[in-house]
Design an enzyme around this catalytic site. Sequence first.
Site, PDB file in Angstrom:
ATOM      1  N   SER A 261      73.611  19.290   4.608  1.00 43.83           N
ATOM      2  CA  SER A 261      72.673  19.957   5.481  1.00 43.83           C
ATOM      3  C   SER A 261      73.198  20.222   6.892  1.00 43.83           C
ATOM      4  O   SER A 261      72.588  20.990   7.617  1.00 43.83           O
ATOM      5  CB  SER A 261      71.393  19.130   5.577  1.00 43.83           C
ATOM      6  OG  SER A 261      71.651  17.877   6.191  1.00 43.83           O
TER       7      SER A 261
ATOM      8  N   SER B 240      75.526  14.948   3.523  1.00 48.77           N
ATOM      9  CA  SER B 240      75.373  16.052   4.483  1.00 48.77           C
ATOM     10  C   SER B 240      76.352  16.072   5.645  1.00 48.77           C
ATOM     11  O   SER B 240      76.354  17.018   6.428  1.00 48.77           O
ATOM     12  CB  SER B 240      73.965  16.050   5.054  1.00 48.77           C
ATOM     13  OG  SER B 240      73.097  16.666   4.148  1.00 48.77           O
TER      14      SER B 240
ATOM     15  N   LYS C  32      72.688  18.139  16.227  1.00 47.55           N
ATOM     16  CA  LYS C  32      71.898  18.562  15.057  1.00 47.55           C
ATOM     17  C   LYS C  32      70.415  18.488  15.413  1.00 47.55           C
ATOM     18  O   LYS C  32      69.969  17.528  16.057  1.00 47.55           O
ATOM     19  CB  LYS C  32      72.246  17.647  13.868  1.00 47.55           C
ATOM     20  CG  LYS C  32      71.646  18.086  12.535  1.00 47.55           C
ATOM     21  CD  LYS C  32      72.156  17.215  11.365  1.00 47.55           C
ATOM     22  CE  LYS C  32      71.564  17.666  10.029  1.00 47.55           C
ATOM     23  NZ  LYS C  32      72.097  16.898   8.874  1.00 47.55           N
TER      24      LYS C  32
HETATM   25  N1  GLN Z   1      72.401  17.643  -0.340  1.00 51.94           N
HETATM   26  C1  GLN Z   1      71.683  16.413  -0.399  1.00 51.94           C
HETATM   27  C2  GLN Z   1      70.206  16.688  -0.443  1.00 51.94           C
HETATM   28  O1  GLN Z   1      69.842  17.795  -0.463  1.00 51.94           O
HETATM   29  C3  GLN Z   1      72.055  15.525   0.748  1.00 51.94           C
HETATM   30  C4  GLN Z   1      71.419  15.928   1.997  1.00 51.94           C
HETATM   31  C5  GLN Z   1      71.746  14.999   3.123  1.00 51.94           C
HETATM   32  O2  GLN Z   1      72.672  14.209   3.065  1.00 51.94           O
HETATM   33  N2  GLN Z   1      70.931  15.078   4.152  1.00 51.94           N
HETATM   34  O3  GLN Z   1      69.405  15.801  -0.464  1.00 51.94           O
END
Ligand code: GLN
Length: 493
Positions: free
Chosen positions: A158, A182, A78
């Site tokens: 994400s 995410s 990532k």
């Molecule tokens: N979807 C959540 C956010 O937008 C979690 C994102 C994540 O875990 N990095 O903050």
Amino acid sequence: MTDLTKMKIAEARDLMKAGELSSRELTEAHIAAVDAADSLNAYIVKTPEIALANADAADKKIKAGNQKGMTGIPVGIKDLFATKGVHTQACSHILDGFKPEYESTVTQNLWNDGAVMLGKLNMDEFAMGSSNETSYYGPVKNPWRATGSNNDFVPGGSSGGSVASVSGYAAMGATASDTGGSIRQPASFTGTFGMKPTYGRCSRYGMVAFASSLDQAGTITRDVRDGAIMLEAMAGFDPKDSTSVDIAVPNFEAALTGDIRGMKIGIPQEYHLAGMPGEIEALWHQGIEWMKAAGAEVVDINLPHTKYALPAYYIIAPAEASSNLARYDGVKYGLRDAPNGGNLDDMYYTTRASGFGDEVKRRIMIGTYVLSAGYYDAYYLKAQKVRQLIADDFKRAFEKVDAILTPTAPSAAFAFGEKSDDPLAMYLNDVFTVPASLAGLPGSSVPAGLSADGLPLGLQVLANAWDEETVLKISGVIEQAAAFSATPSEWWR
Ligand code: GLN
């Protein structure tokens, strides 16, 4: 000949050990698969030369009898993990051209084991999002399509590039990070296994920070065993991260005994949401039946503060983000956008205005607002207190049960644009994942079934802090019972 890109990590490891497969062969097949998956937009940078050098080193290591779990295994990283000399921008424009001088501990641990780097993976900008639509490098496409349809779906976020690379046969495993879901939500959207360990299990050193008290590295793999192998390689105490905890890393693979007889599995009543699609309830019910059939005892539990988790998260995470992202000012690294004849303040303004995307700006504004004098007590401090109550809910629950079973997400993958104009609808995706994140607990998403449209759905397993072994053990039982064998149609190849 078998398609090497469909092999599991454990299979490849065993074949390499037996001398029947080389990392070079495996890596060459994956480099070709990465190219073949271009239309998914999972990789934003490819590193085939590094991959081949890693593969040759791995083959030597194996010949010398020094094989470890991830030796010779091609993985994607990532874009949020610092990789020395290689593009690391958390898919933001503001880090334009940034190539770190150092390696993140999690990736260094993988390289020490002998893993092979295929490239850097797409993600929501600074990991803010649930659909991978906020990336500066454009959205990632979900390899899965609905039955009989050619429409594209989001991969979740994400970690959209991580899940698309693994479900799209362009990596055997991928690193990912989970701040509020995410790892788990995108795993659910793509029929992959996502594992988020306890906060402090993996070092955050060299991970681009979003919300430091929540960010945790983890894995995306094709099955539970592979997740156990990969997590073991990545995890461990790191003196360079003061929030990393000095606890021995168990042999995670050994936890996959398949035996959960007598274990107590909690079903949180607050997770039965009004208006939740029937197929999600049905999948959850199916999971409960699988637990009973495997000899576990299923008990209803209460996590009374669940409904405050999302609001608390969307105060705490932006607050920390606004502070963490203050460092991007055009001075130290990345983009510098200085207008002609402007002063230092002008440079800050224009750099941040052109470097950050809309969602990141929204979070910075929310974050600075809730931290500002006069609002700090009403929002930030209150949210921190709620966070403690949520952690206490789990603490009480784990006095009674060994693990908790819930759906991972309230829906299957959705279409592009469906939620991107409505932040609240987007934030609702995290409703089942955020509470455990606030409490720092380990959790997984296991592929468990298909939606009526033929898209993957996952079940979430949560356990007490430092008890990843229970998460993995129960995940393995769900995997066996679900016998999830559906695959995407490979339209992108
Ligand atoms: N979807 C959540 C956010 O937008 C979690 C994102 C994540 O875990 N990095 O903050």
